[in-house]
Motif scaffolding. Structure first.
Motif, PDB file in Angstrom:
ATOM      1  N   ALA A  54      -2.107  92.342   8.453  1.00 12.96           N
ATOM      2  CA  ALA A  54      -3.284  92.991   9.040  1.00 12.96           C
ATOM      3  C   ALA A  54      -3.362  92.680  10.531  1.00 12.96           C
ATOM      4  O   ALA A  54      -3.669  93.563  11.342  1.00 12.96           O
ATOM      5  N   GLY A  55      -3.075  91.435  10.901  1.00 14.62           N
ATOM      6  CA  GLY A  55      -3.110  91.048  12.313  1.00 14.62           C
ATOM      7  C   GLY A  55      -2.111  91.821  13.158  1.00 14.62           C
ATOM      8  O   GLY A  55      -2.450  92.304  14.246  1.00 14.62           O
ATOM      9  N   TYR A  56      -0.885  91.961  12.676  1.00 14.54           N
ATOM     10  CA  TYR A  56       0.116  92.733  13.424  1.00 14.54           C
ATOM     11  C   TYR A  56      -0.265  94.209  13.488  1.00 14.54           C
ATOM     12  O   TYR A  56      -0.054  94.871  14.509  1.00 14.54           O
ATOM     13  N   SER A  57      -0.849  94.724  12.424  1.00 17.91           N
ATOM     14  CA  SER A  57      -1.308  96.117  12.426  1.00 17.91           C
ATOM     15  C   SER A  57      -2.418  96.316  13.451  1.00 17.91           C
ATOM     16  O   SER A  57      -2.451  97.328  14.166  1.00 17.91           O
ATOM     17  N   ILE A  58      -3.317  95.353  13.529  1.00 18.88           N
ATOM     18  CA  ILE A  58      -4.396  95.410  14.517  1.00 18.88           C
ATOM     19  C   ILE A  58      -3.816  95.385  15.930  1.00 18.88           C
ATOM     20  O   ILE A  58      -4.239  96.160  16.804  1.00 18.88           O
ATOM     21  N   ALA A  59      -2.844  94.523  16.173  1.00 19.57           N
ATOM     22  CA  ALA A  59      -2.224  94.437  17.500  1.00 19.57           C
ATOM     23  C   ALA A  59      -1.575  95.768  17.878  1.00 19.57           C
ATOM     24  O   ALA A  59      -1.716  96.236  19.019  1.00 19.57           O
ATOM     25  N   ALA A  60      -0.907  96.401  16.919  1.00 22.20           N
ATOM     26  CA  ALA A  60      -0.291  97.708  17.190  1.00 22.20           C
ATOM     27  C   ALA A  60      -1.356  98.766  17.475  1.00 22.20           C
ATOM     28  O   ALA A  60      -1.201  99.582  18.392  1.00 22.20           O
ATOM     29  N   LEU A  61      -2.435  98.742  16.711  1.00 22.56           N
ATOM     30  CA  LEU A  61      -3.542  99.678  16.956  1.00 22.56           C
ATOM     31  C   LEU A  61      -4.121  99.484  18.351  1.00 22.56           C
ATOM     32  O   LEU A  61      -4.389 100.462  19.062  1.00 22.56           O
TER      33      LEU A  61
END
Length: 188
Positions: A54-61
Motif C-alpha cells: 500500500a505504501g509503494y502504491s501511495i508513493a506511485a500515486l
C-alpha cells in the motif's frame, strides 16, 4: 422534452447547469489515495506485506499526481489553484464569518490542505522506505517519525473532511459528490 425543460414548462425551476471540474484521474487519485492510506494505516505492523505494498502504491500515486499537477487539465494544475498564504488566511476568515466565496475549483484553504496532505503523505512514504534500507534499518527515530507523520495525517484527514462538510453547507453544494461525479454547479 428534457427534464430541465419539463420542469420549466410545468412551472418549476430548471436544475442548475452542471460543468465538469474534476477529471477522471484527479477523482481516481483522490479516492485511491484515501483507500490505500486507510489500508496502510490499519495494517501497520500487523500485515507488513500489505502495508508495504500500500505504501509503494501511495508513493506511485503521489508521483503521478505531482506530474498531473503540472501537465493535467486546468482544475488539476497546481498553478490554477495554489494561492499565497494571505489568500488562504482570508479564505478561512471569510468561511468563519459566513462570507465564503464559492469557486468552481479548489478554495485557497482547500488548496493549502491538498499541499499539506501531499507533503505529509510523501513524508510518511519516505520514512517508510527509509526503514527498509540498510542505512536506517532498526533506526527508532525513523520509525517514530514515520508513525508521527501517519498519525498527523489522520488528524489532517479529519480536518479535511470537516472542511469539506463546512464548505458544502456554506456553498449549498455536495463537494464529496462532486469528487465522485466530477461535476459542480456552473459558476454563478
Amino acid at each position: 422534452m428534457s427534464i430541465a425543460n419539463e420542469a420549466t414548462v410545468t412551472g418549476g425551476t430548471a436544475p442548475p447547469a452542471m460543468v465538469k471540474v474534476w477529471d477522471p484521474f484527479v477523482r481516481l487519485f483522490h479516492w485511491s489515495l484515501a483507500g490505500l492510506f486507510a489500508l496502510a494505516y490499519v495494517t501497520g505492523d500487523e500485515i507488513e506485506k500489505v502495508h508495504i505494498a500500500a505504501g509503494y502504491s501511495i508513493a506511485a500515486l503521489l508521483a503521478a499526481r505531482i506530474v498531473w499537477g503540472v501537465v493535467g487539465p486546468r482544475h488539476a494544475r497546481f498553478g490554477n489553484f495554489v494561492r499565497p498564504p494571505r489568500e488562504v488566511v482570508a479564505d478561512l476568515r471569510d468561511l468563519v464569518t459566513g462570507r465564503s466565496q464559492r469557486r468552481l475549483g479548489h478554495t485557497p484553504a482547500g488548496a493549502a490542505m491538498i499541499l499539506t496532505l501531499i507533503g505529509m503523505v510523501g513524508g510518511t512514504c519516505a520514512t517508510g522506505y527509509m526503514m527498509t534500507t540498510t542505512a536506517y534499518w532498526g533506526a527508532k527515530w525513523v520509525e517514530k517519525l514515520h508513525e508521527a507523520l501517519a498519525n498527523a495525517t489522520v488528524a489532517l484527514i479529519a480536518l479535511h473532511v470537516a472542511g469539506v462538510i463546512l464548505v458544502s453547507f456554506a456553498h449549498r453544494e455536495n463537494l464529496a459528490k462532486a469528487m465522485l461525479t466530477g461535476e459542480k454547479r456552473e459558476a454563478e
